[in-house]
Write a protein that holds these residues in place. Sequence first.
Motif, mmCIF file in Angstrom:
data_model
loop_
_atom_site.group_PDB
_atom_site.id
_atom_site.type_symbol
_atom_site.label_atom_id
_atom_site.label_comp_id
_atom_site.label_asym_id
_atom_site.label_seq_id
_atom_site.Cartn_x
_atom_site.Cartn_y
_atom_site.Cartn_z
ATOM 1 N N MET A 205 0.852 -1.201 0.000
ATOM 2 C CA MET A 205 0.000 0.000 0.000
ATOM 3 C C MET A 205 0.889 1.253 0.000
ATOM 4 S SD MET A 205 -2.956 1.039 2.714
ATOM 5 C CE MET A 205 -3.839 -0.505 2.654
ATOM 6 N N SER A 206 0.624 2.196 -0.912
ATOM 7 C CA SER A 206 1.476 3.388 -0.985
ATOM 8 C C SER A 206 1.227 4.305 0.220
ATOM 9 C CB SER A 206 1.185 4.144 -2.276
ATOM 10 O OG SER A 206 -0.036 4.813 -2.164
ATOM 11 N N LEU A 207 2.166 5.221 0.425
ATOM 12 C CA LEU A 207 2.051 6.158 1.541
ATOM 13 C C LEU A 207 0.787 7.012 1.405
ATOM 14 C CD1 LEU A 207 3.745 6.818 4.006
ATOM 15 C CD2 LEU A 207 4.897 8.573 2.684
ATOM 16 N N LEU A 208 0.497 7.383 0.147
ATOM 17 C CA LEU A 208 -0.683 8.209 -0.128
ATOM 18 C C LEU A 208 -1.964 7.464 0.266
ATOM 19 C CD1 LEU A 208 -1.657 10.891 -1.789
ATOM 20 C CD2 LEU A 208 -2.220 9.215 -3.533
ATOM 21 N N THR A 209 -2.064 6.195 -0.183
ATOM 22 C CA THR A 209 -3.271 5.397 0.117
ATOM 23 C C THR A 209 -3.379 5.147 1.618
ATOM 24 O OG1 THR A 209 -2.722 4.257 -1.929
ATOM 25 C CG2 THR A 209 -4.546 3.359 -0.659
ATOM 26 N N ASN A 210 -2.254 4.840 2.232
ATOM 27 C CA ASN A 210 -2.266 4.561 3.670
ATOM 28 C C ASN A 210 -2.737 5.783 4.456
ATOM 29 O OD1 ASN A 210 -1.661 2.783 5.879
ATOM 30 N ND2 ASN A 210 -0.005 4.176 6.368
ATOM 31 N N SER A 211 -2.199 6.942 4.077
ATOM 32 C CA SER A 211 -2.570 8.179 4.751
ATOM 33 C C SER A 211 -4.056 8.492 4.522
ATOM 34 C CB SER A 211 -1.673 9.289 4.208
ATOM 35 O OG SER A 211 -2.194 10.524 4.499
ATOM 36 N N LEU A 212 -4.487 8.282 3.275
ATOM 37 C CA LEU A 212 -5.893 8.547 2.925
ATOM 38 C C LEU A 212 -6.830 7.686 3.787
ATOM 39 C CD1 LEU A 212 -7.215 8.738 -0.733
ATOM 40 C CD2 LEU A 212 -8.516 7.592 1.016
ATOM 41 N N LEU A 213 -6.513 6.374 3.830
ATOM 42 C CA LEU A 213 -7.390 5.451 4.562
ATOM 43 C C LEU A 213 -7.371 5.705 6.055
ATOM 44 C CD1 LEU A 213 -6.915 2.025 2.785
ATOM 45 C CD2 LEU A 213 -9.017 3.334 3.025
ATOM 46 N N LEU A 214 -6.181 6.001 6.582
ATOM 47 C CA LEU A 214 -6.076 6.238 8.022
ATOM 48 C C LEU A 214 -6.922 7.447 8.432
ATOM 49 C CD1 LEU A 214 -2.949 5.772 10.142
ATOM 50 C CD2 LEU A 214 -4.268 7.828 10.492
ATOM 51 N N VAL A 215 -6.769 8.530 7.676
ATOM 52 C CA VAL A 215 -7.504 9.760 8.034
ATOM 53 C C VAL A 215 -9.005 9.577 7.765
ATOM 54 C CG1 VAL A 215 -7.768 12.209 7.501
ATOM 55 C CG2 VAL A 215 -5.495 11.231 7.734
ATOM 56 N N LEU A 216 -9.330 8.910 6.659
ATOM 57 C CA LEU A 216 -10.749 8.669 6.349
ATOM 58 C C LEU A 216 -11.415 7.879 7.468
ATOM 59 C CD1 LEU A 216 -13.257 8.552 4.518
ATOM 60 C CD2 LEU A 216 -12.220 6.644 3.313
ATOM 61 N N ARG A 217 -10.736 6.828 7.898
ATOM 62 C CA ARG A 217 -11.287 5.964 8.946
ATOM 63 C C ARG A 217 -11.508 6.745 10.240
ATOM 64 N NH1 ARG A 217 -7.591 1.033 9.953
ATOM 65 N NH2 ARG A 217 -6.818 2.465 11.505
ATOM 66 N N GLU A 218 -10.567 7.622 10.556
ATOM 67 C CA GLU A 218 -10.691 8.380 11.811
ATOM 68 C C GLU A 218 -11.781 9.443 11.704
ATOM 69 O OE1 GLU A 218 -9.174 7.146 14.205
ATOM 70 O OE2 GLU A 218 -7.707 5.945 13.127
#
Lengths: 262, 111
Positions: free
Chosen positions: A1-14
């Motif tokens: 998983m790219s840094l962009l996707t990881n960051s997107l999902l983490l923030v979206l989830r929160e």
Amino acid sequence: MSLLTNSLLLVLREILEAAVLLGLLWNYTNFRQLSMRWLWWATPIALGLSFLYATNLGTVTDLFDGSGQELLSAALHILVYFPVLVLLAGIYGGLSSRLAEKIMSLVLIAAAVREGSEILIYLGAFTQLEAQRNMVWLGAFIGAGIGISAGVLVSALIHNLSRPIAILLVGVLLSFVASGMMMQGVSLLDQVGLLPYSSSVYSTEWLISERSILGQLLYAVFGYDSEPTRTQMALYLTCLALALALLFSADKVHWGRDETPQ
Amino acid sequence: MRIRVLSGFWLLPLILCGSLDVKAAPEFTIELQNHLFSPNEVEIPANTKVKLRIINKDAMPEEFESYELNREKIVAGGASITVFIGPLPPGEYPFFGEFNPRTAQGRVIVR
């Protein structure tokens, strides 16, 4: 998983959980014809407490013999559930405007602090890393945008329904979201060894994996767990039954009152 | 109010029972350095509650997370955390660092 996707999902989830909850409370405010002023003072308090939590993570972690994070988070989850019960009992009225506004502020603050602090810790961790910072911030920005849009969409969809259906839907969704938070709270108590062992009741991992994007989003909003333990499940069902019973008894009282001949 | 009090009491015996197992739990340590877990495989006994101590030697915070173990906890830079897991049946339970999931990966092997 790219840094962009990881960051997107983490923030979206929160953000998603707080955004959906805020959407439901916004509708509650509308159909109870309350003022939105509660949001204007609840938001800075939530942001301030998130910052405080994030900057004192080490101290919080060391509290209660290393169980500080879990106990504080579990308390925040419980702080969402019980005030939501009061909102459900007063969904058709019978709860003063001032009290309803205070309770909604409390719910929003309790729901936003843990998630907000995690976003701040995550973004803060990458601030010094120039090579990765832009990707992380871009992902976070997109994730926050999607989360907020989902909250707005939920609000708008409910707002366009007829009043009785909108009230019922807000009540039912609040019951599920708050019960899901209780389930997450119980899981945190288990993490610090405060609950006795209990085996899984079932597994829905084959249907919706917790690793999948859908699984992560369902976890964020409804506390979805693909392999809940007996303790978690028992508490979840009890909390959900209690919330729905309050909602439907408030409904019965309301309609009974309406049908009473004047 | 009555409901609130009753719900609180419902949890209390569970918490008291749970805290008794914790004292006897064997401890396993995992270090995190350069966004890598060391050891990245931890073998623990089946059907036993164990205590995982995660020491973060990096300056950057990390979130220890595992879907299979149903655990998530942030560990600040240069700090350590404790997480209880189990009792678990034999099998493999992956975990990762949520802030650096490409490199920070490991698994708990239960035998």
